[in-house]
Scaffold this active site. Structure first.
Site, PDB file in Angstrom:
ATOM      1  CE  LYS A  37      27.714  23.637  55.596  1.00 29.56           C
ATOM      2  NZ  LYS A  37      27.740  22.247  56.104  1.00 29.56           N
ATOM      3  CB  SER A 112      31.309  22.006  57.809  1.00 32.25           C
ATOM      4  OG  SER A 112      30.158  21.440  57.217  1.00 32.25           O
ATOM      5  CB  SER A 136      28.316  19.489  58.885  1.00 33.17           C
ATOM      6  OG  SER A 136      29.686  19.254  58.727  1.00 33.17           O
TER       7      SER A 136
HETATM    8  N1  GLN Z   1      33.616  16.762  60.368  1.00 34.85           N
HETATM    9  C1  GLN Z   1      33.184  15.889  59.323  1.00 34.85           C
HETATM   10  C2  GLN Z   1      34.086  16.052  58.117  1.00 34.85           C
HETATM   11  O1  GLN Z   1      34.982  16.790  58.221  1.00 34.85           O
HETATM   12  C3  GLN Z   1      31.758  16.144  58.968  1.00 34.85           C
HETATM   13  C4  GLN Z   1      31.557  17.308  58.103  1.00 34.85           C
HETATM   14  C5  GLN Z   1      30.179  17.409  57.537  1.00 34.85           C
HETATM   15  O2  GLN Z   1      29.217  16.829  58.049  1.00 34.85           O
HETATM   16  N2  GLN Z   1      30.081  18.103  56.409  1.00 34.85           N
HETATM   17  O3  GLN Z   1      33.923  15.449  57.101  1.00 34.85           O
END
Ligand code: GLN
Length: 431
Positions: A37, A112, A136
């Site tokens: 990532k 994400s 994410s």
């Molecule tokens: N959807 C969550 C956020 O927007 C989780 C994102 C993540 O785990 N980085 O913060």
């Protein structure tokens, strides 16, 4: 060699950068191309966090997990697309274009870590690293039909992970099957002296499908309001399969879950406002005409090179931390976070594991979730594990409207072993 990934067309826009210079070494991952990532630092390979503000940034060092992968012979073949700085649930907030879901290109891959999930699901790489602050890893794993594990907070070093909300996030493995997730977890959980929150308790385990004495709690909140009925049914069927394997299921309740989203979004925006203050836009990212004071220059760079969602969260977090409001928001969120942890500890005294859906819905259509609040609501089933710091996996458990559904299995702190075993037993049962 790993050439096939360079020849394969990236039809889902899973990668931001492909590393054509990657080479294999000797070790457990010799010959395995691994995708990473784009918020995990890779020496000599551009690392943007999905943001314009870091375009052209080439880290001078490797994250601890990347060093560990290389030590085992893996080739780091590229950096995967993501919501900008990890802020999102769909990968739509990336400055490098949306990643599409390999199961249906009109839909999002989740986020994400959407690029990592799409790279694995489409067969470009067998395994990838993601990061999970509030879901994410698990959300894109569920939406793309692969397996992803968020480790216990502190089990994997965060050294070299560019921070979004450092008290919640963990790097974790994503792969097509539970065995590969387990192997990757063994490698990336090796001790590190550079992360003071790392516990140095490496995971070492061979998945076992023998789970007959296990007790699994089924929280009623995981099947409540907002969770699609077809998704609920699909996950309930999967839980019945676990019962057929000899586990005992017990209905339970996590009353503090009603505060989970509020606690999560106050915590993550507050920490983001502080963590992202280091990005001044001076050395990396597109330049804007700015020949005035330093203050104006920073404002212009940040205003132009951060996306809308990132700016929204910095504003929210800065407000939540401002004088006179700290006690009202951030401090309160920490109380709620602690209550959630207490609820998990209480339940996990009586049961070994907790299970439910990973996401309340199947993958959304691209553009479907345009209202930020509505988007935040979709994290309701994933953020509790981050707030409590416990490990959680998402394993594919069937389809609804031809799209994959994820079964989420949550365990006790540092008991990734039981989480992996339950996911493995389920996977073997349906194979
Ligand atoms: N959807 C969550 C956020 O927007 C989780 C994102 C993540 O785990 N980085 O913060």
């Amino acid at each position: 060699m790993q050439d096939y990934i360079f020849e394969a067309e990236d039809t889902n826009n899973a990668f931001i950068t492909i590393n054509r210079n990657s080479v294999f070494g000797e070790g457990k991952l010799s010959g395995i191309p691994v995708a990473v990532k784009d918020n995990i630092s890779t020496k000599g390979i551009q690392t943007t966090c999905g943001s314009k503000i870091l375009k052209g940034y080439i880290p001078p060092y490797d994250a601890h997990v990347v060093t560990l992968l290389k030590n085992e012979g893996a080739a780091i073949v590229g950096k995967t697309n993501m919501d900008e700085f990890g802020m999102g649930t769909t990968t739509e907030s990336s400055a490098y274009g949306v990643t599409t879901n390999p199961c249906d290109k009109t839909r999002v891959p989740g986020g994400s870590s959407g690029g990592s999930a799409a790279a694995v699901a489409s067969g470009m790489v067998p395994m990838a690293l993601g990061s999970d602050t509030g879901g994410s890893i698990r959300c894109p794993a569920a939406f793309c039909g692969i397996t992803g594990l968020k480790p216990t907070y502190g089990r994997v070093s965060r050294y070299g992970l560019i921070a979004y909300s450092n008290s919640l996030e963990q790097i974790g493995p994503m792969a097509k099957n539970v065995t590969d997730v387990s192997t990757l977890m063994e490698i990336i959980s090796q001790p590190d002296v550079f992360d003071t929150t790392a516990y140095n308790r490496p995971y070492s385990h061979t998945p076992s499908a023998d789970i007959k004495d296990k007790k699994i709690g089924i929280p009623k909140e995981f099947f409540g309001e907002g969770v699609d009925e077809k998704v609920s049914k699909c996950v309930m069927d999967a839980i019945t399969k676990l019962e057929n394997l000899g586990v005992t299921t017990i209905e339970c309740s996590i009353p503090s879950m009603r505060y989970a989203l509020a606690a999560y979004y106050v915590t993550c925006t507050s920490e983001a406002s502080s963590n992202l203050s280091r990005f001044d836009g001076v050395r990396f990212g597109p330049k804007v005409e700015a020949k005035r004071s330093w203050h104006d220059e920073y404002r212009d760079y940040r205003g132009h090179n951060f996306g809308e969602e990132v700016i929204r969260r910095i504003l929210l977090g800065t407000f939540a931390l401002s004088a006179g409001y700290y006690g009202k928001y951030y401090a309160k969120a920490q109380v709620a976070k602690n209550n959630i942890k207490k609820d998990f500890l209480r339940i996990l005294k009586d049961v070994d594991l907790i299970a439910g859906p990973t996401m309340p819905n199947i993958a959304y259509k691209i553009g479907e979730k345009s209202d930020p609040l509505e988007m935040y609501l979709s994290d309701i089933l994933t953020v509790p594990a981050n707030l409590a710091g416990v490990p959680a996996i998402s394993v594919p458990c069937g389809k609804v409207e031809k799209m994959p559904v994820g079964l989420q299995i949550i365990g006790r702190h540092f008991d990734e072993e039981s989480v992996i075993d339950a996911a493995f037993a389920y996977e073997q049962e349906v194979a």
